[in-house]
Design a protein around this motif. Structure first.
Motif, PDB file in Angstrom:
ATOM      1  N   SER A   1     -47.320  65.599  -7.572  1.00 58.56           N
ATOM      2  CA  SER A   1     -46.982  67.008  -8.293  1.00 58.56           C
ATOM      3  C   SER A   1     -45.930  66.936  -8.910  1.00 58.56           C
ATOM      4  O   SER A   1     -45.031  67.604  -9.368  1.00 58.56           O
ATOM      5  CB  SER A   1     -47.057  67.967  -7.064  1.00 58.56           C
ATOM      6  OG  SER A   1     -47.652  68.233  -5.710  1.00 58.56           O
ATOM      7  N   TYR A   2     -44.787  65.971  -9.014  1.00 58.76           N
ATOM      8  CA  TYR A   2     -43.604  65.876  -9.503  1.00 58.76           C
ATOM      9  C   TYR A   2     -43.181  64.735 -10.211  1.00 58.76           C
ATOM     10  O   TYR A   2     -43.379  63.972  -8.707  1.00 58.76           O
ATOM     11  CB  TYR A   2     -42.903  66.927  -9.060  1.00 58.76           C
ATOM     12  CG  TYR A   2     -41.386  67.183  -9.716  1.00 58.76           C
ATOM     13  CD1 TYR A   2     -42.167  68.370 -10.284  1.00 58.76           C
ATOM     14  CD2 TYR A   2     -40.276  67.000  -9.979  1.00 58.76           C
ATOM     15  CE1 TYR A   2     -40.640  68.893 -10.433  1.00 58.76           C
ATOM     16  CE2 TYR A   2     -39.229  67.216 -10.801  1.00 58.76           C
ATOM     17  CZ  TYR A   2     -39.266  67.816 -10.599  1.00 58.76           C
ATOM     18  OH  TYR A   2     -38.429  68.887 -11.749  1.00 58.76           O
ATOM     19  N   VAL A   3     -43.004  64.041 -11.139  1.00 59.95           N
ATOM     20  CA  VAL A   3     -41.843  63.354 -11.527  1.00 59.95           C
ATOM     21  C   VAL A   3     -40.405  63.139 -12.469  1.00 59.95           C
ATOM     22  O   VAL A   3     -40.757  64.408 -13.191  1.00 59.95           O
ATOM     23  CB  VAL A   3     -42.848  61.765 -12.198  1.00 59.95           C
ATOM     24  CG1 VAL A   3     -44.180  61.503 -11.763  1.00 59.95           C
ATOM     25  CG2 VAL A   3     -43.782  62.434 -13.347  1.00 59.95           C
ATOM     26  N   ARG A   4     -40.552  62.494 -12.304  1.00 61.70           N
ATOM     27  CA  ARG A   4     -38.619  62.637 -13.103  1.00 61.70           C
ATOM     28  C   ARG A   4     -38.414  61.092 -13.293  1.00 61.70           C
ATOM     29  O   ARG A   4     -38.385  60.048 -12.572  1.00 61.70           O
ATOM     30  CB  ARG A   4     -38.023  63.058 -12.358  1.00 61.70           C
ATOM     31  CG  ARG A   4     -36.984  62.866 -10.897  1.00 61.70           C
ATOM     32  CD  ARG A   4     -36.082  63.020 -10.532  1.00 61.70           C
ATOM     33  NE  ARG A   4     -35.388  62.904  -9.283  1.00 61.70           N
ATOM     34  CZ  ARG A   4     -34.182  62.115  -9.930  1.00 61.70           C
ATOM     35  NH1 ARG A   4     -33.224  62.011 -10.412  1.00 61.70           N
ATOM     36  NH2 ARG A   4     -33.912  61.676  -8.509  1.00 61.70           N
ATOM     37  N   PRO A   5     -37.991  60.481 -14.540  1.00 56.73           N
ATOM     38  CA  PRO A   5     -37.300  59.004 -14.705  1.00 56.73           C
ATOM     39  C   PRO A   5     -35.625  59.113 -14.252  1.00 56.73           C
ATOM     40  O   PRO A   5     -34.820  60.555 -14.292  1.00 56.73           O
ATOM     41  CB  PRO A   5     -37.241  59.594 -16.534  1.00 56.73           C
ATOM     42  CG  PRO A   5     -36.971  60.353 -16.645  1.00 56.73           C
ATOM     43  CD  PRO A   5     -37.716  61.135 -15.457  1.00 56.73           C
ATOM     44  N   LEU A   6     -34.768  58.913 -13.772  1.00 55.52           N
ATOM     45  CA  LEU A   6     -33.890  58.165 -13.125  1.00 55.52           C
ATOM     46  C   LEU A   6     -33.345  58.150 -14.899  1.00 55.52           C
ATOM     47  O   LEU A   6     -33.423  57.282 -15.366  1.00 55.52           O
ATOM     48  CB  LEU A   6     -33.171  57.286 -12.302  1.00 55.52           C
ATOM     49  CG  LEU A   6     -33.922  57.166 -10.808  1.00 55.52           C
ATOM     50  CD1 LEU A   6     -33.752  55.645 -10.304  1.00 55.52           C
ATOM     51  CD2 LEU A   6     -33.504  58.575 -10.560  1.00 55.52           C
ATOM     52  N   LEU A   7     -32.032  58.388 -14.887  1.00 59.03           N
ATOM     53  CA  LEU A   7     -31.314  58.576 -16.388  1.00 59.03           C
ATOM     54  C   LEU A   7     -29.859  57.805 -15.957  1.00 59.03           C
ATOM     55  O   LEU A   7     -28.923  57.347 -14.559  1.00 59.03           O
ATOM     56  CB  LEU A   7     -30.836  60.579 -16.598  1.00 59.03           C
ATOM     57  CG  LEU A   7     -32.140  61.361 -16.365  1.00 59.03           C
ATOM     58  CD1 LEU A   7     -31.713  62.491 -17.323  1.00 59.03           C
ATOM     59  CD2 LEU A   7     -33.253  60.545 -18.068  1.00 59.03           C
ATOM     60  N   PRO A   8     -29.651  56.979 -17.081  1.00 59.19           N
ATOM     61  CA  PRO A   8     -28.965  56.506 -17.200  1.00 59.19           C
ATOM     62  C   PRO A   8     -27.360  57.236 -16.852  1.00 59.19           C
ATOM     63  O   PRO A   8     -27.415  58.392 -17.886  1.00 59.19           O
ATOM     64  CB  PRO A   8     -28.573  55.440 -18.865  1.00 59.19           C
ATOM     65  CG  PRO A   8     -29.266  56.469 -19.506  1.00 59.19           C
ATOM     66  CD  PRO A   8     -30.573  57.034 -18.485  1.00 59.19           C
ATOM     67  N   LYS A   9     -26.209  56.561 -16.875  1.00 57.98           N
ATOM     68  CA  LYS A   9     -24.934  57.719 -16.635  1.00 57.98           C
ATOM     69  C   LYS A   9     -24.380  57.654 -18.211  1.00 57.98           C
ATOM     70  O   LYS A   9     -24.723  57.038 -19.360  1.00 57.98           O
ATOM     71  CB  LYS A   9     -24.107  56.926 -16.075  1.00 57.98           C
ATOM     72  CG  LYS A   9     -24.287  56.656 -14.807  1.00 57.98           C
ATOM     73  CD  LYS A   9     -23.901  57.850 -13.645  1.00 57.98           C
ATOM     74  CE  LYS A   9     -24.261  58.175 -12.808  1.00 57.98           C
ATOM     75  NZ  LYS A   9     -24.385  59.676 -12.528  1.00 57.98           N
ATOM     76  N   PRO A  10     -24.132  58.465 -18.645  1.00 57.97           N
ATOM     77  CA  PRO A  10     -23.771  58.420 -20.065  1.00 57.97           C
ATOM     78  C   PRO A  10     -22.602  58.527 -20.753  1.00 57.97           C
ATOM     79  O   PRO A  10     -21.688  57.656 -19.370  1.00 57.97           O
ATOM     80  CB  PRO A  10     -23.158  60.159 -19.959  1.00 57.97           C
ATOM     81  CG  PRO A  10     -22.951  60.977 -18.761  1.00 57.97           C
ATOM     82  CD  PRO A  10     -23.894  60.153 -17.713  1.00 57.97           C
TER      83      PRO A  10
END
Length: 172
Positions: A163-172
């Motif tokens: 029902s929901y997806v998200r990418p893991l994001l790199p640290k800024p």
């Protein structure tokens, strides 16, 4: 340096161990089915209910987790070392990459695009993705890695539930 620190009791109490590399079998480290709280420094980690990175999964990003809802169930730990830039995943309505498809590049509530509870397979072009059973990052999780092609969610007991997806994001 990235690492995960595990504790045998809630609130960062009890026996402890620190890992800087993935662990295929927590039983060998004396922590199989014995983790009740976690601290993550740096890169995200995936905790698996089975040895050798199999079974149900749960992502832990940098932070402190004093109480785990699924405590003491983990048998292996994998540090995410993949490139998190340029995330892209294609979800397919049916197994073997058939039916309608949708390609995503950002966090998405699948209900908003009329694709909730129908995905049965995927291909990941870039990034590491977390697929959730329910909206708002809730429920069981399935972690998808770059280059991965999963022709069917049936072996993961995840068919028609995303029902929901998200990418893991790199640290800024």
């Amino acid at each position: 340096m990235s690492k995960i620190i595990v504790f045998s009791k809630e609130g960062f109490e009890g026996r402890t161990a620190e890992f800087k590399n993935s662990v295929h079998n927590l039983e060998e480290k004396g922590f199989n089915d014995a983790i009740s709280s976690v601290k993550v420094i740096g890169a995200p980690w995936v905790a698996y209910y089975g040895k050798n990175f199999t079974g149900k999964q749960r992502v832990f990003e940098e932070g402190e987790y004093a109480t785990l809802e699924d405590k003491e169930k983990f048998s292996s730990l994998r540090m995410i070392t993949d490139d998190l830039d340029n995330p892209e995943i294609t979800l397919f309505e049916h197994i073997n990459y058939q039916g309608r498809k949708v390609t995503l590049h950002q966090e998405t509530n699948l209900q908003e695009i009329d694709f909730s509870d129908i995905a049965s397979s995927h291909k990941v072009k870039g990034g590491v993705w977390v697929l959730y059973e329910h909206i708002n990052r809730q429920g069981d999780q399935l972690v998808a890695f770059p280059g991965e092609e999963v022709p069917s969610y049936l072996p993961f007991c995840f068919n028609d539930v995303v029902s929901y997806v998200r990418p893991l994001l790199p640290k800024p």
